[in-house]
Design a protein around this motif. Sequence first.
Motif, PDB file in Angstrom:
ATOM      1  N   TRP B 166       0.812  -1.229   0.000  1.00 32.32           N
ATOM      2  CA  TRP B 166       0.000   0.000   0.000  1.00 32.32           C
ATOM      3  C   TRP B 166       0.842   1.274   0.000  1.00 32.32           C
ATOM      4  N   LEU B 167       2.153   1.113  -0.017  1.00 35.21           N
ATOM      5  CA  LEU B 167       3.051   2.252  -0.185  1.00 35.21           C
ATOM      6  C   LEU B 167       4.066   1.870  -1.257  1.00 35.21           C
ATOM      7  N   PRO B 168       4.638   2.880  -1.932  1.00 34.17           N
ATOM      8  CA  PRO B 168       5.643   2.556  -2.944  1.00 34.17           C
ATOM      9  C   PRO B 168       6.875   1.881  -2.325  1.00 34.17           C
ATOM     10  N   SER B 169       7.521   1.030  -3.078  1.00 35.36           N
ATOM     11  CA  SER B 169       8.743   0.397  -2.594  1.00 35.36           C
ATOM     12  C   SER B 169       9.898   1.377  -2.629  1.00 35.36           C
ATOM     13  N   PRO B 170      10.709   1.418  -1.595  1.00 38.77           N
ATOM     14  CA  PRO B 170      11.872   2.316  -1.599  1.00 38.77           C
ATOM     15  C   PRO B 170      12.846   1.924  -2.713  1.00 38.77           C
TER      16      PRO B 170
END
Lengths: 522, 181
Positions: B166-170
């Motif tokens: 649910w968040l972009p991958s670093p």
Amino acid sequence: MKKYDNNDSSVVVIIGSGAGGGTLANELCQKGIGVVVLEAGKRQSTSTFINDEWASFEQLAWRDRRTSSGSWRIATDFPNLPAWVCKTVGGSTTHWSGCSLRMREHEFNALSVYGEIDGASLRNWPLSLGELEDFYDRAEDKLGVTRTHGIPGLPGNNNFKVFYNGAKRVGYRDCHTGHIAINSKPRDGRPACQQIGFCSQGCKTGAKWSTLITEIPAAEATGRLDLRSECHVSRIEHDKSGKVTGVVYFDSNGNEQQQLARIVCVAGNAIETPRLLLMSESSQFPDGLANTSGEVGRNYQRHTTGTVYATFDDPVHMYRGATVAGIISAESDHRPERGFAAGYQLETVSVGLPSIASFLEPGGWGRKVTTPIDDYANMAALWIIGEDLPQSENRITLNRSEEDQWGMPVPNVHYDDHANDVAMRNHGFRQGSAIYDAVGAKRIIQSPPFPSSHNMGTCRMSEEPWFGVVNKWGQTHDIPNLFVSDGSQFTTSAAVNPTLTIVALAIRQADWIALRMGRRDI
Amino acid sequence: MSTRRSFISKGSTIAGVLSLSSTAIIALAPARAWALDLESLTTLQGHTLLVLSRHIFPHDTLDSAVYALVVKDLDTLASDPKVATLLIEGIRRLNEVAGGHWLDISPERQLQIVESIAGGEFFEKVRSTAVISLYNNELAFAHFGYGGSSFERGGYLNRGFDDLTWLPSPPDEASPRRSNR
Ligand SMILES: Cc1cc2nc3c(=O)[nH]c(=O)nc-3n(C[C@H](O)[C@H](O)[C@H](O)COP(=O)(O)OP(=O)(O)OC[C@H]3O[C@@H](n4cnc5c(N)ncnc54)[C@H](O)[C@@H]3O)c2cc1C
Ligand code: SF4
């Protein structure tokens, strides 16, 4: 295994097998010096470590009775467990999570850079970063610290992903998976991390560096180490000339034994080390050994800490993978315009379900504790770790009204938060909360410190003998063949986790002891 | 919540049926009915402590079978007569303040009485036991979504340590790809 005679006065006796003692033992053995390590705890291994927070705590932690006092919350929340440290072969390196940072130049010069601060007993280290750099280099190589020596960083876990995205959204430019003494690929006989998530329970793969896994076996391989586990030192003895001659300890059967020594190095962690010096009082040294300055036990530092937990609408599963999986260093510089001196790091931390209710709101109950736990699977967490200021009255003393299992006075740990510590913690809480707010936290909980896992300063280094207990080599100002070899030596606490510095100092101390022994100076 | 009474002190039990809402727990349980034998406490005392633990650490959908584990540990501690007295006296006091059986009054009234004893020795015994017993068991792990021991399952390297979507991958420089596969 090597066994030295108890009357063999040619050996170096080291008390404690943790970061300081275990490293020093190996370094001395590699140089051909005979070493007896006396370690109060039992020996465990990757196969006996337990993936269970409380059972592991019972297996590894130092649970001998202690008392605490002062205005810090620990005295209320965990009065008999002021510190979270270990009693086992390998010491607290069995519990540690591997975060390995170098101190920066300004932190060695705390007094000059921060200036006199009311209530604080700040000093400069008698040592510069330049003098320690080579030893940091050797320490990082020994520990296999990621992002040094060409070792890749660890892959970030879910807890890190939340942390990273929050960091970017609040404008922190630098955020990565850190400098960690956990193998990102196989190295030095240790495998790569399997992201098991029980780093603080010993690490069952051995991917994490500890003196148990690395230093002690290497020292044993030289045939010069006599490691005696379950041997609790109760006293350091000296002769009329004021030199130490050996130690008295209780062995695994509870029998009192004596071991003679050419040199004694104390590395019992920053509460036990001064306690042992104080308990070794004699008619010649009525205030305890190496204590003509009166500084033994004083300036106890434990870092300014706090934890920020956040819950989200979606899953995080923070317990999966490495405990400390990422770092933001942007707040670690000295920027007095923030309202406090010195700085702090933000590091991810994971807390398992079994212990979270104890730490979220220590002593708490009811829905304010349980509502966040209902969202445990959707929770992320970070830890604030900042430089706390030394204060003369923050100190370890002998509490003569209570005895431990050997009939010895228990240590009392007194700590008052300095206004600087409070301001820094509140700043850390705000920044940590902002990070999670930026990625849509539903609820944020700011929790007070755990029992202290970082313990420093109680036999601090000083140029002038009246300001501290040891010189820049860890040699006590008073007694040439008595050394302090752990975090007790720290003059100030610096905004970095302490262990890499403890290891670097131990490597350096070993070189110096070997040189001086060679020259027959000691 | 059941308030079955029993005045037999030895060989007493508390029992219940898993509620259908605890699907995670039902998957673990061999049968839906559960029972807990008590050594030192009576059934009534056991029930009182169970309901008290629920007030101290309220999780509305957490099955009573998990709270029963707190009672189990308190029962074990009560083999020490000092602890037994502390618990029995504490329960007596709850009833006294309730003007009858504390178990029989409304949950709101029960909670008010719990608030009045918070911080006392009896309350602290129950709280400090519950804070560990309640969360350190497989049923709680399943309910709250904690993985428990993971070494024997190879850790999370291939089981979702970085499965958050649910968040972009670093980027790689912040979080290198795993290098050991
Ligand atoms: C959960 C946790 C996580 C941590 N994570 C990090 C991290 O990420 N990075 C970091 O830098 N640091 C971390 N630390 C701190 C780190 O573990 C310590 O800084 C370090 O181990 C201290 O080294 P030491 O040599 O001073 O003492 P220890 O490693 O604690 O060793 C002291 C040893 O001395 C023995 N001993 C004491 N008294 C006696 C006696 N009288 N006789 C015989 N033996 C005695 C003890 O049993 C113990 O084994 C963490 C600590 C904990 C608890
Ligand atoms: S996450 Fe890595 S370091 Fe931590 S216990 Fe697992 S294998 Fe060891």
